[in-house]
Scaffold this motif. Structure first.
Motif, mmCIF file in Angstrom:
data_model
loop_
_atom_site.group_PDB
_atom_site.id
_atom_site.type_symbol
_atom_site.label_atom_id
_atom_site.label_comp_id
_atom_site.label_asym_id
_atom_site.label_seq_id
_atom_site.Cartn_x
_atom_site.Cartn_y
_atom_site.Cartn_z
ATOM 1 N N GLY A 1 12.551 -67.138 36.423
ATOM 2 C CA GLY A 1 13.620 -66.907 35.317
ATOM 3 C C GLY A 1 13.904 -65.473 35.080
ATOM 4 O O GLY A 1 14.769 -65.060 34.999
ATOM 5 N N ALA A 2 12.696 -64.614 35.134
ATOM 6 C CA ALA A 2 12.930 -63.177 34.841
ATOM 7 C C ALA A 2 13.684 -62.390 35.920
ATOM 8 O O ALA A 2 14.177 -61.406 35.592
ATOM 9 N N PHE A 3 13.855 -63.189 37.028
ATOM 10 C CA PHE A 3 14.893 -62.463 38.098
ATOM 11 C C PHE A 3 16.111 -62.131 37.431
ATOM 12 O O PHE A 3 16.974 -61.413 37.754
ATOM 13 N N TYR A 4 16.647 -63.419 36.579
ATOM 14 C CA TYR A 4 18.114 -63.379 35.929
ATOM 15 C C TYR A 4 18.025 -62.424 34.549
ATOM 16 O O TYR A 4 18.873 -61.232 34.518
ATOM 17 N N VAL A 5 17.100 -62.544 33.891
ATOM 18 C CA VAL A 5 17.006 -61.839 32.456
ATOM 19 C C VAL A 5 16.622 -60.467 32.719
ATOM 20 O O VAL A 5 17.406 -59.719 31.907
ATOM 21 N N THR B 1 6.130 -68.269 28.113
ATOM 22 C CA THR B 1 7.340 -68.110 28.076
ATOM 23 C C THR B 1 7.852 -66.684 27.812
ATOM 24 O O THR B 1 8.400 -66.206 28.763
ATOM 25 N N GLY B 2 7.603 -66.225 26.706
ATOM 26 C CA GLY B 2 8.021 -64.904 26.516
ATOM 27 C C GLY B 2 7.177 -64.111 27.193
ATOM 28 O O GLY B 2 7.892 -62.747 27.599
ATOM 29 N N TYR B 3 6.000 -64.323 27.488
ATOM 30 C CA TYR B 3 5.206 -63.307 28.258
ATOM 31 C C TYR B 3 5.718 -63.142 29.847
ATOM 32 O O TYR B 3 6.239 -62.029 30.213
ATOM 33 N N GLY B 4 6.267 -64.418 30.267
ATOM 34 C CA GLY B 4 6.921 -64.380 31.789
ATOM 35 C C GLY B 4 8.088 -63.821 32.130
ATOM 36 O O GLY B 4 8.497 -63.078 32.923
ATOM 37 N N LEU B 5 9.113 -63.918 30.751
ATOM 38 C CA LEU B 5 10.372 -63.775 30.912
ATOM 39 C C LEU B 5 10.513 -61.907 30.519
ATOM 40 O O LEU B 5 11.723 -61.497 30.595
ATOM 41 N N GLY B 6 9.557 -61.310 30.197
ATOM 42 C CA GLY B 6 9.550 -59.796 30.114
ATOM 43 C C GLY B 6 8.512 -59.153 29.229
ATOM 44 O O GLY B 6 8.254 -58.004 29.348
ATOM 45 N N TYR B 7 8.046 -59.819 28.318
ATOM 46 C CA TYR B 7 7.038 -59.326 27.464
ATOM 47 C C TYR B 7 5.857 -58.682 28.151
ATOM 48 O O TYR B 7 5.350 -57.604 27.855
#
Length: 374
Positions: free
Chosen positions: A232-236, A293-299
């Motif tokens: 999901g981090a690809f998008y965000v 989830t927070g860690y994987g999405l960018g944190y």
């Protein structure tokens, strides 16, 4: 020595670390292996320098996905194989990785800094990007191919690089030192925010928090969460600004740790009936999933990306190495103090402390992260 050679060296060190871990039987061998596997990487700096600003978010997301997949692979192998055989697999994977790196070009920013114009132009074409920094004028003295001349030239280059680094540090203005102080506190706080405890002591954490999930279920649930969120981090990462995304994901981690602290405190103080606790014993797992989830999405990946983008190219790798060392020292101290903290603070106090560390990161980001770049 350049980014490419540093990556090759990193790969060799990782290979040796996993080999020693798989074959060593003495305590000192295992300690040495863990030290080698904690060796700072130049990969984030390299990514920042070979990708244009518009593609750095995608590159950071790919890094996060591969990290999550590697984490998941080791957990799955460890569940079905003896652990010594399981850690051989990453060592084997290091061999094709080393070979693949040899086909890459050096960082064009590093080549430009060292005055290697022709190689820099080839690298720019290879990576389809433009230079982030203006051309740095360095006089290259042509030398003969004698061994003594080569050794003398290598020594002169080393001394020159050290002199250039010290001069570059002294020439930096107030903005650099403000950014460096912000990044130093940021990386130290991130090392103390508890993800190392969740990774290495997940079973104990869940047992103490009253979660009904078994150790095997805990491992694959958290691993799959990291993989899905990394994808999901690809998008965000490509869509949102760094500062906005970091604040959002940091807030999600903060809320998750705070809820975990509140739930475990209520359970330890017996403020609610055992029946209600049993009905709500899914909360620790939900909190950990939200935190990852927070860690994987960018944190987990944005700090290194910000550090690589903020630091001047001539001192970028050294400064990022210092920042990563600060994070590792903080993580090491937290891991060593974990038994004492668990006894003195309790599981609720431990997660309150983690939430406090994440809150410090959020406040620092609001106050100190430059707005014009992110």
């Amino acid at each position: 020595i350049g980014r490419k050679k540093s990556l090759l060296l990193d790969t060799v060190v990782f290979f040796l670390g996993f080999i020693i871990l798989a074959t060593g039987h003495l305590t000192r061998c295992l300690v040495l292996a863990r030290a080698l596997l904690g060796y700072p990487l130049v990969s984030q700096v390299y990514l920042c320098e070979i990708l244009s600003p518009s593609r750095r978010g995608l590159g950071a997301a790919m890094y996060s996905v591969l990290h999550a997949l590697g984490f998941f692979l080791v957990l799955i192998l460890g569940a079905f194989l003896p652990w010594r055989i399981a850690v051989i697999v990453p060592a084997i994977l290091a061999i094709p990785t080393f070979i693949a790196i040899t086909f890459l070009h050096e960082s064009p920013e590093w080549l430009n800094k060292n005055g290697q114009t022709k190689k820099c132009e080839l690298a720019l074409k290879f990576y389809h990007k433009d230079l982030d920094e203006k051309k740095i004028n360095i006089q290259i003295v042509e030398i003969e191919s004698k061994d003594d001349d080569k050794k003398r030239h290598a020594m002169l280059v080393l001394v020159g690089n050290l002199n250039d680094f010290s001069q570059s540090i002294l020439e930096q203005g107030e903005g650099f030192w403000r950014n460096f102080l912000y990044l130093a506190v940021l990386f130290t706080s991130i090392g103390w925010c508890g993800f190392s405890i969740l990774s290495f002591y997940a079973v104990e954490v869940f047992q103490r928090s009253g979660s009904p999930f078994s150790a095997s279920h805990t491992s694959w649930i958290t691993s799959l969460t990291k993989i899905v969120c990394s994808i999901g981090a690809f998008y965000v990462l490509h869509t949102f600004k760094r500062k906005t995304l970091f604040l959002l994901t940091g807030s999600l981690v903060f809320i998750s740790f705070l809820l975990m602290a509140l739930f475990t405190y209520i359970c330890s103080q017996e403020l609610v009936s055992p029946e209600l606790v049993t009905q709500l014993n899914f909360i620790p797992m939900v909190c950990v999933i939200l935190a990852y989830t927070g860690y994987g999405l960018g944190y987990g990946v944005i700090p290194s990306l910000i550090a690589a983008e903020l630091m001047p190219v001539e001192i970028r790798s050294t400064v990022v190495g210092v920042l990563m060392t600060l994070e590792m020292i903080s993580t090491f101290l937290l891991s060593k103090l974990k038994p004492v903290l668990m006894v003195s603070l309790g599981i609720h106090g431990l997660f309150t402390m983690f939430a406090g560390s994440v809150f410090v990161v959020i406040i620092l980001t609001v106050i100190a992260m430059p707005r014009h770049k992110f």
